[in-house]
Scaffold this active site. Structure first.
Site, PDB file in Angstrom:
ATOM      1  N   SER A  91       0.792  -1.165   0.104  1.00 48.41           N
ATOM      2  CA  SER A  91      -0.156  -0.030  -0.035  1.00 48.41           C
ATOM      3  C   SER A  91       0.967   1.137  -0.103  1.00 48.41           C
ATOM      4  O   SER A  91       1.702   1.294  -0.957  1.00 48.41           O
ATOM      5  CB  SER A  91      -0.861  -0.089   1.147  1.00 48.41           C
ATOM      6  N   HIS A 121      -7.992  -5.546  -0.396  1.00 48.14           N
ATOM      7  CA  HIS A 121      -6.586  -4.740  -0.057  1.00 48.14           C
ATOM      8  C   HIS A 121      -6.009  -5.310   1.155  1.00 48.14           C
ATOM      9  O   HIS A 121      -6.134  -5.058   2.262  1.00 48.14           O
ATOM     10  CB  HIS A 121      -6.818  -3.257  -0.105  1.00 48.14           C
TER      11      HIS A 121
HETATM   12  C1  GCU Z   1      -5.330   4.935   1.629  1.00 52.22           C
HETATM   13  C2  GCU Z   1      -4.606   5.743   0.371  1.00 52.22           C
HETATM   14  C3  GCU Z   1      -3.763   5.014  -0.584  1.00 52.22           C
HETATM   15  C4  GCU Z   1      -2.870   3.961   0.279  1.00 52.22           C
HETATM   16  C5  GCU Z   1      -3.699   3.275   1.456  1.00 52.22           C
HETATM   17  C6  GCU Z   1      -2.585   2.595   2.384  1.00 52.22           C
HETATM   18  O1  GCU Z   1      -6.344   4.121   1.139  1.00 52.22           O
HETATM   19  O2  GCU Z   1      -5.882   6.274  -0.180  1.00 52.22           O
HETATM   20  O3  GCU Z   1      -3.100   5.606  -1.292  1.00 52.22           O
HETATM   21  O4  GCU Z   1      -2.056   3.249  -0.568  1.00 52.22           O
HETATM   22  O5  GCU Z   1      -4.349   4.126   2.097  1.00 52.22           O
HETATM   23  O6  GCU Z   1      -1.620   2.846   2.728  1.00 52.22           O
HETATM   24  O7  GCU Z   1      -3.299   1.696   2.953  1.00 52.22           O
END
Ligand code: GCU
Length: 330
Positions: A192, A314
């Site tokens: 992420s 995710h």
């Molecule tokens: C949020 C953000 C993303 C990121 C994510 C994370 O969703 O919008 O860009 O990758 O957090 O780090 O879990």
């Protein structure tokens, strides 16, 4: 590559991708990414000492030794202190190291709601050591934070993603001096926002033989120019501190950015890159990540870049680690 479940729309199939900037020589493109998005990583920041705090041999049913260290990095305006956690396979010879930042603190990698993201036993079995630190010890994740960025003169802005990438390189400095690890074959891995940092670290630090990004999305592996998921307006509104302030001016003007993320992937060549996506992770735009990998392909030797998309959302799962590591071994 595992591509069977990526449904790429006709307009984005190979050969018909609308208006992506061409692949440029890497010195030029890395500089453009620094100027427009992540900021310039300052030079300096020297590892001054590493103290062993604890060592447990034969954890994980004998598969690993677990070591905790305290490291001090001397920066121009003060010292940064890091508490690291290292797992080294106990049965093999010197192992290559995976450096990876932790979202929730190093002890939480061992037994918490987050520990499924840390399949240590399987990774030891594959022959890799894992060195981690809490990402917020490098730079707290907040707009007014004073982490490592406050330890350098404020000549030029750099964002928190750049600071975390800097931290991955410092983890590698720490690994360099530790027994049981080889300098060769080092891997930067991140999930992420920390996957964005891993890619930026891989682009800047040639000691990383492999860079693995998991669900890194916008400003990570996915293309700005591919519609879907997070865009520049959303990311710079919610996380202004991640990037240089001027990056927000590209909100709604993605096509005017002089670069796109396939070029960041390509800038890592000939060193290897692996991108992992998840089908239900629409916010990270798995198709945009896939198309970026395909568009970066010409910069790599055969097999130099890999991709998978797995079912689910995710997260960083054992499956993601193991599929990435099997790419590395090939
Ligand atoms: C949020 C953000 C993303 C990121 C994510 C994370 O969703 O919008 O860009 O990758 O957090 O780090 O879990």
């Amino acid at each position: 590559m595992t591509t069977e479940s990526v449904q790429v729309p006709e307009a984005w199939r190979e050969g018909t991708r609308p208006g992506l900037p061409p692949l440029l020589p890497d010195f030029e493109v890395v500089d453009t990414f620094a100027r427009e998005i992540y900021g310039r990583t300052p030079s300096g920041g020297r590892l001054s000492d590493v103290t062993l705090l604890s060592r447990e041999n034969g954890v994980l049913d004998g598969a690993a030794d677990r070591l905790r260290h305290h490291a001090r990095i001397s920066c121009p305006l003060g010292d940064l202190e890091l508490d690291t956690l290292l797992h080294v396979p106990s049965t093999t010879g010197p192992s290559p190291v995976i450096v990876v930042l932790s979202f929730t603190g190093i002890e939480e990698t061992l037994g918490s709601a987050q520990s499924h993201r840390w399949p240590y036993a399987k990774v030891m079995d594959a022959g890799y050591a894992v060195l981690t630190v809490d990402y917020q010890q490098i730079e707290p994740d907040a707009p007014d934070a004073r982490g490592v960025r406050a330890l350098f003169p404020a000549d030029e802005p750099w964002g928190a993603v750049g600071a975390w990438a800097w931290g991955l390189s410092r983890l590698l400095d720490i690994a360099d001096g530790l027994d049981g690890l080889t300098a060769a074959g080092a891997i930067a891995l991140g999930h992420s926002r920390l996957g964005k940092a891993a890619l930026w670290a891989g682009a800047q630090d040639e000691r990383f033989a492999v860079t693995i990004s998991n669900d890194s999305g916008c400003c990570g592996a996915s293309l700005f120019r591919h519609p879907g998921g997070e865009d520049i307006a959303a990311i710079t509104t919610k996380f202004p501190h991640w990037f240089v302030p001027s990056f927000a001016s590209y909100a709604g003007r993605e096509v005017e950015l002089p670069v796109d993320q396939h070029q960041l992937l390509a800038s890592i060549a000939p060193r290897r890159v692996y991108v992992a996506s998840a089908e239900d992770d629409a916010w990270a735009d798995p198709i945009g990540e896939y198309v970026a990998v395909v568009a970066a392909g010409p910069a790599f030797e055969d097999g130099g870049i890999g991709y998978h998309v797995r079912p689910g959302g995710h997260d960083l799962l054992e499956e993601d680690w193991l599929r990435a590591l099997s790419f590395v071994r090939r």
